[in-house]
Write a protein that holds these residues in place. Sequence first.
Motif, short mmCIF file in Angstrom:
data_model
loop_
_atom_site.label_atom_id
_atom_site.label_comp_id
_atom_site.label_asym_id
_atom_site.label_seq_id
_atom_site.Cartn_x
_atom_site.Cartn_y
_atom_site.Cartn_z
N LYS A 75 0.84 -1.20 0.00
CA LYS A 75 0.00 0.00 0.00
C LYS A 75 0.87 1.25 0.00
N GLU A 76 1.91 1.27 0.83
CA GLU A 76 2.83 2.41 0.86
C GLU A 76 3.49 2.60 -0.50
N LEU A 77 3.89 1.49 -1.11
CA LEU A 77 4.53 1.56 -2.42
C LEU A 77 3.58 2.13 -3.46
N ALA A 78 2.34 1.66 -3.44
CA ALA A 78 1.36 2.12 -4.42
C ALA A 78 1.09 3.62 -4.25
N GLU A 79 0.98 4.07 -3.01
CA GLU A 79 0.75 5.49 -2.76
C GLU A 79 1.95 6.32 -3.22
N ALA A 80 3.15 5.82 -2.95
CA ALA A 80 4.36 6.54 -3.37
C ALA A 80 4.45 6.59 -4.88
N ARG A 81 4.16 5.47 -5.55
CA ARG A 81 4.27 5.45 -7.00
C ARG A 81 3.26 6.37 -7.66
N GLU A 82 2.08 6.49 -7.07
CA GLU A 82 1.07 7.39 -7.62
C GLU A 82 1.60 8.82 -7.66
N ILE A 83 2.35 9.20 -6.64
CA ILE A 83 2.94 10.54 -6.59
C ILE A 83 4.10 10.66 -7.57
N LEU A 84 4.93 9.63 -7.62
CA LEU A 84 6.17 9.70 -8.39
C LEU A 84 6.00 9.47 -9.88
N GLU A 85 4.87 8.93 -10.29
CA GLU A 85 4.67 8.62 -11.70
C GLU A 85 3.56 9.46 -12.36
N HIS A 86 2.81 10.23 -11.58
CA HIS A 86 1.66 10.94 -12.14
C HIS A 86 1.62 12.37 -11.61
N ARG A 87 0.91 13.24 -12.33
CA ARG A 87 0.64 14.61 -11.90
C ARG A 87 1.89 15.41 -11.59
N GLY A 88 2.59 15.77 -12.66
CA GLY A 88 3.70 16.69 -12.51
C GLY A 88 3.20 18.09 -12.18
N ILE A 89 4.12 19.00 -11.94
CA ILE A 89 3.73 20.36 -11.54
C ILE A 89 2.92 21.04 -12.64
N ALA A 90 3.21 20.75 -13.90
CA ALA A 90 2.44 21.37 -14.99
C ALA A 90 0.97 20.98 -14.91
#
Length: 286
Positions: free
Chosen positions: A25-40
């Motif tokens: 679960k922690e990995l999935a939450e981290a990957r959602e941040i790290l792979e999606h929704r850049g600052i643009a």
Amino acid sequence: MDESSEPQLPARQLPTHQLPDYVLKELAEAREILEHRGIADRLTEMLGAPITASIKMLPDSAEKAIYGAVDKSLSLALDFAVNTLGDKDPVAPKPRLFSHKLMAGLSGAAGGAFGGATIAAELPFSTVLILRSVADIARSLGEDLTDMESRLACLEVFALDPGHSPGKSSNVEDDTEIGYLAVRLAMGRQIHEASQHVVKHGLTNKAAPPLVQFISTIGKRFGVVVSEKLAAQAIPVIGAVGGALINTYFIDHYQNLARAHFTIRRLEREHGAALIQAAYRSLPRK
């Protein structure tokens, strides 16, 4: 130790199914941040218009000014990381994220009121402020910032914006690799070599190849993000209030990246880098 030098087994040979559910679960939450929704993406959502259109409105001279400010900012941040981050108690206090956001907002208000002319003065301040916030998050997640590689891993966060995939970066050539892990792989040896140089020689020669390569890799990716931020601030109707909000988004974005990045590093320490990275790759994509 250089992460990229660790022996890597094929994912199918690693018992990723044995990892506890909370780790996945922690990995999935981290990957959602790290792979999606850049600052643009975040700025486009806030402004209601694509940032790409605003970037095209920037004058030709803006790119030189942006990357000059980025170089200055990262050089200052390197000084801060090497000379300051390891001095505090390794038992982390609660991260001062709100106060950092408030200070970033005040800085952004100046940028919004006076436009791109302030970037040379405002960006170094914002960059060091973000780095301080990243370091607080790193400590809270178990990083030992007396270790030079851990300090430079704080700077690595500036290269992690997910809006800029490996295929868009000249530093990562394997488009088939997942973005975050590709950046980690590309920068792993650079961090190791830069940290070894600093431990032996300090910062007496910032033109040394290990330091130049490390900062250049970060600068190319961070510069694109700064361009997007400046394009948003340059919109005539933004003004001081909008500039403050954009800068708050800016620091919040890197705080989120830091939290995800150092969560993964903590899990790697607890369960082994190869196993955690294999589990990261095997998570279902959205």
